[in-house]
Design an enzyme around this catalytic site. Structure first.
Site, short mmCIF file in Angstrom:
data_model
loop_
_atom_site.label_atom_id
_atom_site.label_comp_id
_atom_site.label_asym_id
_atom_site.label_seq_id
_atom_site.Cartn_x
_atom_site.Cartn_y
_atom_site.Cartn_z
N TYR A 1 0.24 -1.27 0.42
CA TYR A 1 0.18 0.35 0.31
C TYR A 1 0.50 1.35 0.52
CZ TYR A 1 -2.88 -3.86 2.30
OH TYR A 1 -3.67 -4.47 2.72
N ASP B 1 -12.06 -5.46 3.81
CA ASP B 1 -12.89 -5.54 2.57
C ASP B 1 -13.51 -6.49 2.81
OD1 ASP B 1 -11.61 -3.65 2.60
OD2 ASP B 1 -10.08 -3.76 1.15
N TRP C 1 -10.07 -10.86 6.06
CA TRP C 1 -10.74 -10.23 7.02
C TRP C 1 -12.25 -11.25 6.63
CZ3 TRP C 1 -10.26 -6.49 9.94
CH2 TRP C 1 -9.81 -5.77 9.59
N GLU D 1 0.93 -7.35 9.36
CA GLU D 1 -0.81 -6.70 9.18
C GLU D 1 -1.76 -7.38 9.47
OE1 GLU D 1 -1.39 -7.22 5.07
OE2 GLU D 1 -3.03 -5.65 4.82
C1 9WN Z 1 -8.17 -1.93 -0.21
C2 9WN Z 1 -4.94 -0.78 3.27
C3 9WN Z 1 -5.85 -0.42 3.58
C4 9WN Z 1 -6.89 -1.10 4.75
C5 9WN Z 1 -7.51 -1.72 4.87
C6 9WN Z 1 -7.84 -3.14 4.11
C7 9WN Z 1 -6.43 -3.25 2.61
C8 9WN Z 1 -7.25 -2.32 0.83
C9 9WN Z 1 -6.56 -2.70 -0.65
O1 9WN Z 1 -5.81 -2.74 3.19
O2 9WN Z 1 -7.51 -2.40 1.73
O3 9WN Z 1 -8.81 -0.27 0.39
O4 9WN Z 1 -5.92 -3.09 -1.14
O5 9WN Z 1 -7.05 -4.40 0.34
O6 9WN Z 1 -8.36 -4.49 4.07
O7 9WN Z 1 -8.86 -2.03 6.25
O8 9WN Z 1 -7.53 0.62 5.01
O9 9WN Z 1 -3.89 -0.88 4.68
#
Ligand code: 9WN
Length: 440
Positions: free
Chosen positions: A34, A175, A361, A404
């Site tokens: 991310y 998600d 999740w 995570e």
């Molecule tokens: C989509 C960033 C985010 C968290 C979410 C988690 C995951 C993203 C993904 O990562 O979601 O937003 O690409 O899976 O589910 O809670 O904010 O850490």
């Protein structure tokens, strides 16, 4: 001495993760998976960052709110223009936010995430009130937070029942939670060959949502985007009143009351809104037969009979009727969540036939939800259980890597390593074990 207290290094290592994941104006949730700024991640990060650099924690929240839309929404992702546009999917080319009415100049997604920001802002202020006051931190953030909450309580009251609805599973932050399976089943997925996932370059496919999940996520997001992200004009195929989002909105309005008092504004409207939403939450989403809160489909008006960790987080709401508090704590301690012997809190019922110990999740335990459950236990005076959960979180983190999420049975880490909110919330537990969500 318990294992966790001997881990003098844990706080230092957690701080190092936050330092390494800082990108000048914000913290990335993970260096690999991310690489941009995420909304509720930033709020969770601010709770820990305030212990090592309160100024940076202020900037974290300010950067996010700089990307606020004219209607008050706070986007779930703010894209860093320095990062390759294809590093994360769906990226800025998919969302096309700059073409949408009321969007900021920086590229963002058009979705939202749960409102943890006001409690984070209040905690950040209290970490260094002098610096916060000198910079006018609360004065500047307060009207933005108020616009954000107004957006949730009005534009997103899609069911007309006084609760905010999410229009996409990504908006829940959980998600692929089984809680969304039923409403999602009505959505025809985009075919797998029409998109290229990036997440599978960084995480095991068995730990992530499936391609069919992604097909539905993209279908919903495309439709919202093609209607300019205007809630009233979009024929939503998914609109759900999520207990976790609404409970956080109650806590956030209570934090707003504290912020208002601090800056000389009137706290009364915030108390009123909190009481109104808490009333609707209890009346509409508590399911006595389940001993937990459940989501409600805003399109059909029906409750979704699925208990997940999101259904026990409303424990963070102060003043719940005692029978509800007791029922939720019983549920947490019983065979579904096994609070006293699982690692942290599983994201889904351990006994469910479709429970999975590793798929995102749908079973694994996460640090942010455990931290929220602990706040809920403290809110209602379950100090011993809160203490046990803190120990479980610290021991799980000490066993390696600030992952995570983890397998609730053996604590084995999954998903990304060196994950920012894991490090942040561990740091917060070490430095400030008091309850702090609804204003402390
Ligand atoms: C989509 C960033 C985010 C968290 C979410 C988690 C995951 C993203 C993904 O990562 O979601 O937003 O690409 O899976 O589910 O809670 O904010 O850490």
């Amino acid at each position: 001495m318990p294992l966790v207290e001997t881990h003098a290094d844990l706080g230092h290592q957690a701080g190092q993760v936050l330092v390494d994941n800082w990108r000048d104006t914000h913290t990335v949730p993970s260096d690999t998976l991310y690489p941009h700024q995420w909304s509720w991640d930033s709020a969770f990060v601010a709770f820990g960052l305030r212990h090592i650099c309160p100024r940076r924690a202020q900037v974290e929240l300010e950067t996010l709110f700089d990307a606020q839309w004219a209607d008050g929404r706070v986007p779930h992702i703010v894209f860093d223009p320095r990062v390759d546009a294809d590093a994360y999917f769906p990226g800025p080319k998919f969302w096309q936010s700059s073409g949408a009415p009321g969007a900021p100049t920086v590229e963002t997604s058009g979705l939202i995430q749960p409102p943890v920001h006001a409690p984070a802002a209040w905690a950040v202020h209290r970490a260094d009130p002098e610096e916060s006051t000198r910079r006018g931190f609360l004065e500047r953030l307060y009207p933005r937070l108020a616009a954000w909450h107004r957006y949730l309580a009005t534009d997103r009251d899609l069911g007309g029942r006084g609760l905010a609805a999410i229009v996409h599973p990504w908006e829940s932050g959980m998600d692929n939670s089984p809680a969304w399976d039923l409403p999602l089943s009505r959505v025809e997925p985009l075919p797998g060959h029409s998109f290229v996932r990036r997440d599978l370059h960084h995480a095991a496919p068995a730990d992530r949502p499936t391609d069919a999940d992604y097909g539905r996520y993209l279908k919903l997001a495309t439709r919202y985007r093609d209607h300019g992200y205007r809630d009233a004009d979009t024929p939503h195929e998914f609109a759900v009143e999520d207990p976790c989002t609404n409970a956080l909105l109650v806590a956030a309005e209570l934090a707003m009351a504290r912020i208002a008092e601090e800056i000389g504004a009137d706290p009364t409207p915030h108390h009123d809104t909190a009481a109104r939403i808490a009333g609707a939450l209890v009346r509409l989403l508590f399911d006595p037969a389940m001993g937990a809160f459940v989501p409600r489909d805003a399109l059909t008006g029906e409750r979704i009979a699925s208990v997940t960790v999101g259904g026990v987080i409303p424990l963070i709401v102060p003043g719940l009727p005692e029978e509800i508090t007791e029922a939720v704590v019983d549920t947490l301690c019983g065979p579904w969540f096994r609070l006293t012997d699982a690692h942290m809190v599983p994201s889904y019922r351990l006994t469910a036939p479709d429970y999975s110990p590793r798929r995102y999740w749908r079973g694994p335990a996460w640090y942010n939800t455990a931290w929220l459950v602990r706040e809920g236990l403290l809110t209602h005076g379950y100090d011993n259980l809160a203490q046990a959960l803190r120990a479980s979180m610290l021991e799980t983190a000490a066993s390696g890597g600030f992952r995570e999420y983890v397998d609730p049975w053996n604590g084995r880490g999954r998903g990304s390593g060196r994950f920012s909110w894991t490090a942040s919330l561990v740091l917060d537990l070490l430095r400030d074990p008091s309850g702090k969500l609804a204003g402390g």
